[in-house]
Write a protein that holds these residues in place. Structure first.
Motif, PDB file in Angstrom:
ATOM      1  N   ILE A   1       3.038   5.926  -3.057  1.00 44.41           N
ATOM      2  CA  ILE A   1       4.233   6.727  -3.366  1.00 44.41           C
ATOM      3  C   ILE A   1       4.514   6.730  -4.871  1.00 44.41           C
ATOM      4  N   LEU A   2       4.400   5.552  -5.505  1.00 42.02           N
ATOM      5  CA  LEU A   2       4.851   5.403  -6.896  1.00 42.02           C
ATOM      6  C   LEU A   2       3.706   5.407  -7.910  1.00 42.02           C
ATOM      7  N   ASP A   3       2.454   5.350  -7.439  1.00 41.57           N
ATOM      8  CA  ASP A   3       1.293   5.244  -8.338  1.00 41.57           C
ATOM      9  C   ASP A   3       1.412   3.988  -9.202  1.00 41.57           C
TER      10      ASP A   3
ATOM     11  N   ALA B   1      -8.698   6.371  -4.330  1.00 39.62           N
ATOM     12  CA  ALA B   1      -8.297   7.172  -5.500  1.00 39.62           C
ATOM     13  C   ALA B   1      -6.934   6.728  -6.020  1.00 39.62           C
ATOM     14  N   LEU B   2      -6.082   6.193  -5.117  1.00 37.06           N
ATOM     15  CA  LEU B   2      -4.740   5.759  -5.513  1.00 37.06           C
ATOM     16  C   LEU B   2      -4.622   4.250  -5.648  1.00 37.06           C
ATOM     17  N   THR B   3      -5.490   3.507  -4.976  1.00 33.55           N
ATOM     18  CA  THR B   3      -5.286   2.052  -4.927  1.00 33.55           C
ATOM     19  C   THR B   3      -6.315   1.269  -5.737  1.00 33.55           C
TER      20      THR B   3
ATOM     21  N   TYR C   1       0.852  -1.206   0.000  1.00 36.79           N
ATOM     22  CA  TYR C   1       0.000   0.000   0.000  1.00 36.79           C
ATOM     23  C   TYR C   1       0.885   1.252   0.000  1.00 36.79           C
ATOM     24  N   ASN C   2       1.878   1.277   0.910  1.00 30.12           N
ATOM     25  CA  ASN C   2       2.780   2.439   0.982  1.00 30.12           C
ATOM     26  C   ASN C   2       3.456   2.692  -0.365  1.00 30.12           C
TER      27      ASN C   2
ATOM     28  N   ILE D   1      -3.935  -3.568   0.533  1.00 32.65           N
ATOM     29  CA  ILE D   1      -3.710  -2.555  -0.505  1.00 32.65           C
ATOM     30  C   ILE D   1      -4.998  -1.779  -0.763  1.00 32.65           C
ATOM     31  N   ASP D   2      -6.115  -2.518  -0.824  1.00 35.35           N
ATOM     32  CA  ASP D   2      -7.398  -1.913  -1.217  1.00 35.35           C
ATOM     33  C   ASP D   2      -8.068  -1.118  -0.094  1.00 35.35           C
ATOM     34  N   ALA D   3      -7.580  -1.279   1.155  1.00 34.95           N
ATOM     35  CA  ALA D   3      -8.347  -0.781   2.303  1.00 34.95           C
ATOM     36  C   ALA D   3      -8.307   0.738   2.458  1.00 34.95           C
ATOM     37  N   ARG D   4      -7.363   1.391   1.794  1.00 31.51           N
ATOM     38  CA  ARG D   4      -7.195   2.831   2.024  1.00 31.51           C
ATOM     39  C   ARG D   4      -7.054   3.567   0.695  1.00 31.51           C
ATOM     40  N   MET D   5      -7.385   4.844   0.693  1.00 35.81           N
ATOM     41  CA  MET D   5      -7.122   5.736  -0.442  1.00 35.81           C
ATOM     42  C   MET D   5      -7.517   5.148  -1.795  1.00 35.81           C
TER      43      MET D   5
END
Ligand SMILES: [Zn+2]
Length: 328
Positions: free
Chosen positions: A248-250, A282-284, A243-244, A276-280
């Motif tokens: 960071i890298l999209d 828009a990015l994940t 996730y991190n 990975i899917d649990a946060r943000m």
């Protein structure tokens, strides 16, 4: 007909593998346990010797190799402007581990290989693996992708906008040493407590549970509650690390290999994907997780990819000639 010959080395803390190939595919691969005694140049000498043996057994003059690609464990440092290995799992002077019978601070790898070969390219094994996966594996045509190994160590190879990231000493992607939980007493070979490798490396999770790693995974697969909780917690840590990286890298695609994932990835994947899917979103949203397509040979094929003429690639992609080789 293209008569070019190339060589490849995969240098790890446990074993070294050497391979030679021509335009039709790999000709032969040999491996041996990594030497850990003698002078610091012993590892480079062993790699040269193994490569020479592969050539002789394949009926090739070692001097005929046009180039040698090298996938190596890290981290890299420099001696006199050339790449050297400062790997805690090999260098006794670096880690202070009592089970390493040497006082090496750094291994002069590039200098020793250049005594025999002029054209060489050395990359961290995960960077080479990603080069292989982008050429022949699961990341073909993908410009924003990350290769992940989950094995005795944890590492990443990073690709952003079609560029493999290397960094000032070629060490980009040493994500096993990202600090995840400073309150943890889990100790990494690098000296950190609570970094990703300390928390989830194959040997570490077994040791903390008082079992060998295969026994821990077998107990978890059989439904043992404590073993299952330990393994699921490890998978969740990896998912948070990915996730991190994704934010960071999209990143669009994670390809995972390494012995832990090769054996257990199918049931760990949903746990990692959930983190990975649990946060943000828009990015994940839509970030994919897939097993490395080249399996146990991904670093070896990656090392060949580093120095392979581009004209070989279509034929190799059609015939997948590495399938005749066994990895270890
Ligand atoms: Zn560490």
């Amino acid at each position: 007909m293209d008569k070019t010959l190339i060589g490849a080395l995969d240098i790890g803390g446990t074993k070294i593998a050497a391979m030679v190939a021509n335009a039709d595919g790999p000709l032969l691969r040999l491996s041996a346990p990594t030497i850990k005694i003698g002078a610091a140049r012993a590892v480079g000498d062993q790699a040269l010797s193994l490569l020479n043996t592969v050539c002789v057994q394949a009926g090739i003059e070692p001097g005929a190799l046009a180039a040698v690609g090298v996938a190596s464990c890290g981290p890299f440092t420099e001696i006199d402007g050339m790449l050297a290995l400062a790997t805690p799992n090999i260098c006794g002077g670096k880690s202070g581990r009592a089970d390493l019978p040497n006082d090496w601070e750094a291994i002069p790898l590039e200098a020793v290989l250049r005594e025999q070969f002029q054209t060489i390219q050395i990359e961290i094994d995960c960077v080479a693996a990603l080069a292989g996966e982008r050429a022949f594996g699961g990341a073909q045509g993908e410009s924003n992708c990350v290769y992940v190994t989950w094995s005795t160590g944890i590492g990443f190879g990073l690709c952003v906008d079609g560029h493999l990231l290397r960094g000032k000493h070629g060490n980009a992607g040493h994500g096993g040493h990202m600090l995840m939980d400073p309150q943890s007493d889990a100790l990494c070979g690098c000296g950190n407590r609570g970094d990703l490798e300390a928390l989830i490396a194959g040997r570490a999770i077994g040791q903390r549970a008082g079992l060998s790693t295969p026994a821990l995974f077998a107990a978890a697969a059989a439904g043992d509650h404590a073993a299952r909780a330990a393994v699921e917690a490890a998978a969740a840590w990896l998912g948070r690390a990915l996730y991190n990286l994704a934010v960071i890298l999209d990143t669009r695609l994670f390809l995972i290999g390494g012995s832990v994932w090769l054996h257990h990835g199918s049931w760990l994947a949903p746990i990692v994907q959930r983190e990975i899917d649990a946060r943000m979103p828009a990015l994940t949203h839509g970030v994919l997780l897939q097993p490395a397509a080249l399996g146990a040979l991904t670093a070896d094929i990656g090392a060949l990819t580093l120095v392979m003429p581009d004209s070989w690639r279509p034929h190799w992609n059609r015939t997948q000639p590495w399938r005749a080789l066994a990895g270890d």
